[in-house]
Scaffold this active site. Structure first.
Site, mmCIF file in Angstrom:
data_model
loop_
_atom_site.group_PDB
_atom_site.id
_atom_site.type_symbol
_atom_site.label_atom_id
_atom_site.label_comp_id
_atom_site.label_asym_id
_atom_site.label_seq_id
_atom_site.Cartn_x
_atom_site.Cartn_y
_atom_site.Cartn_z
ATOM 1 N N GLU A 23 -2.868 -0.342 7.828
ATOM 2 C CA GLU A 23 -3.189 -1.702 8.780
ATOM 3 C C GLU A 23 -2.641 -2.199 9.240
ATOM 4 O O GLU A 23 -1.714 -2.324 9.893
ATOM 5 C CB GLU A 23 -4.319 -2.541 7.900
ATOM 6 C CG GLU A 23 -2.444 -2.684 6.877
ATOM 7 C CD GLU A 23 -3.488 -3.747 5.677
ATOM 8 O OE1 GLU A 23 -4.664 -3.670 5.034
ATOM 9 O OE2 GLU A 23 -3.230 -4.735 5.299
ATOM 10 N N ARG B 274 -0.943 -5.004 -5.965
ATOM 11 C CA ARG B 274 -0.830 -6.475 -6.599
ATOM 12 C C ARG B 274 0.516 -6.840 -6.452
ATOM 13 O O ARG B 274 1.348 -6.061 -8.179
ATOM 14 C CB ARG B 274 -1.879 -6.726 -7.102
ATOM 15 C CG ARG B 274 -2.141 -8.350 -7.017
ATOM 16 C CD ARG B 274 -3.173 -9.079 -8.058
ATOM 17 N NE ARG B 274 -4.494 -9.107 -7.493
ATOM 18 C CZ ARG B 274 -5.812 -8.225 -7.741
ATOM 19 N NH1 ARG B 274 -5.081 -7.992 -8.861
ATOM 20 N NH2 ARG B 274 -6.343 -7.845 -7.363
ATOM 21 N N HIS C 34 0.521 -0.993 0.117
ATOM 22 C CA HIS C 34 -0.247 0.226 -0.178
ATOM 23 C C HIS C 34 0.294 1.390 -0.484
ATOM 24 O O HIS C 34 2.046 0.955 0.468
ATOM 25 C CB HIS C 34 -0.810 0.249 1.270
ATOM 26 C CG HIS C 34 -1.707 -0.748 1.452
ATOM 27 N ND1 HIS C 34 -2.148 -1.409 0.036
ATOM 28 C CD2 HIS C 34 -1.955 -2.803 1.770
ATOM 29 C CE1 HIS C 34 -3.578 -2.343 0.423
ATOM 30 N NE2 HIS C 34 -2.963 -2.761 2.213
ATOM 31 N N HIS D 189 2.802 -7.704 1.828
ATOM 32 C CA HIS D 189 2.348 -8.850 2.595
ATOM 33 C C HIS D 189 1.449 -8.995 1.725
ATOM 34 O O HIS D 189 0.517 -9.088 0.945
ATOM 35 C CB HIS D 189 1.379 -7.754 3.610
ATOM 36 C CG HIS D 189 0.588 -6.629 3.376
ATOM 37 N ND1 HIS D 189 0.841 -5.189 2.674
ATOM 38 C CD2 HIS D 189 -0.475 -6.778 3.443
ATOM 39 C CE1 HIS D 189 -0.011 -4.779 2.093
ATOM 40 N NE2 HIS D 189 -1.186 -5.630 2.367
#
Length: 242
Positions: free
Chosen positions: A46, A123, A28, A103
């Site tokens: 996150e 991605r 991200h 991740h």
């Protein structure tokens, strides 16, 4: 209700993710990169609390490249086994996923995720899986721009304390949220965030300010509540914006 939170958007998302197969390996962007490249969007920070997982489970977090040049070379040459870093997990594990951290959730894992209110995901690799006969699209160039190298584990100010009526485990306070677990056995009183708090009941049942809650339930404690009385035998995860 939300304490006049200084944003045009609701700041946090809380999700339950049940991975019945390996999810794609992602990264991200931070707020600055997303603002420039994603039409003013927020970036995405996150964290994951592992609710359940199979024996011997692991998670993808970080990579083994020594620097950015090596990371880019390994991605372009498809050296995934050499690049991708994993670590073992168990129920109760907590992981902070900073922007720029490679991740992925692996098969057989159930997590509760607290994140910035953003859907920007790049991605990097998807195990060459196909969708409708075609390889799923990747975001290689933006991923290379975004991945931090070398990987550095996020700092978490985690601590545990016994409190009257239960146990408190503080997982993290970062720039966007604070996440805590409360294991309540009896009656526990707490003054919550000056804004609001998202509460997820992960086991047991009880009451919050007289309202019945049970495993699988989610509630918002409004800013106006301030002091809350929680009673019963239950474990809850609390996520508050900063």
């Amino acid at each position: 209700m939300f304490g006049n939170y200084p944003s045009e958007k609701y700041p946090l998302l809380v999700k339950i993710i049940d991975a019945d197969k390996d999810l794609s390996i992602q990264v991200h962007p931070d707020d600055d990169y997303a603002r420039i490249h994603e039409n003013g969007s927020m970036g995405k920070m996150e964290c994951w609390y592992v609710l359940d997982c199979k024996d011997g489970a692991e998670i993808v977090i970080g990579h083994h490249a020594k620097n950015h040049r090596e990371m880019e070379k390994m991605i372009r040459e498809y050296c995934w086994d050499d690049l991708i870093r994993t670590e073992p997990i168990r129920p109760g594990s907590f992981l902070q996923i900073e922007p720029g951290c490679l991740h992925a959730i692996k098969e057989g894992t159930l997590i509760l995720e607290t994140q910035q209110s953003s859907d920007i995901t790049y991605r990097v690799y998807d195990y060459d899986r196909k969708e409708n006969g075609k390889l799923r699209p990747l975001h290689v160039e933006k991923s290379i721009d975004t991945i931090a190298a070398p990987y550095r584990k996020a700092d978490c100010d985690t601590y545990m304390e016994e409190v009257q009526g239960g146990k408190h485990i503080h997982f993290i306070t970062c720039s966007h949220y604070s996440v805590d677990r409360y294991e309540i056995k009896g009656v526990y009183e707490k003054e919550f965030s000056r804004f609001f708090t998202n509460v997820s009941v992960i086991s047991g049942s009880g009451h919050i300010n007289g309202e019945k809650v049970e495993k699988g339930g989610h509630v918002i404690i409004p800013a106006s509540s301030r002091f809350c009385v929680m009673e019963g035998e239950m474990d809850i995860i609390c996520s508050s914006p900063l």
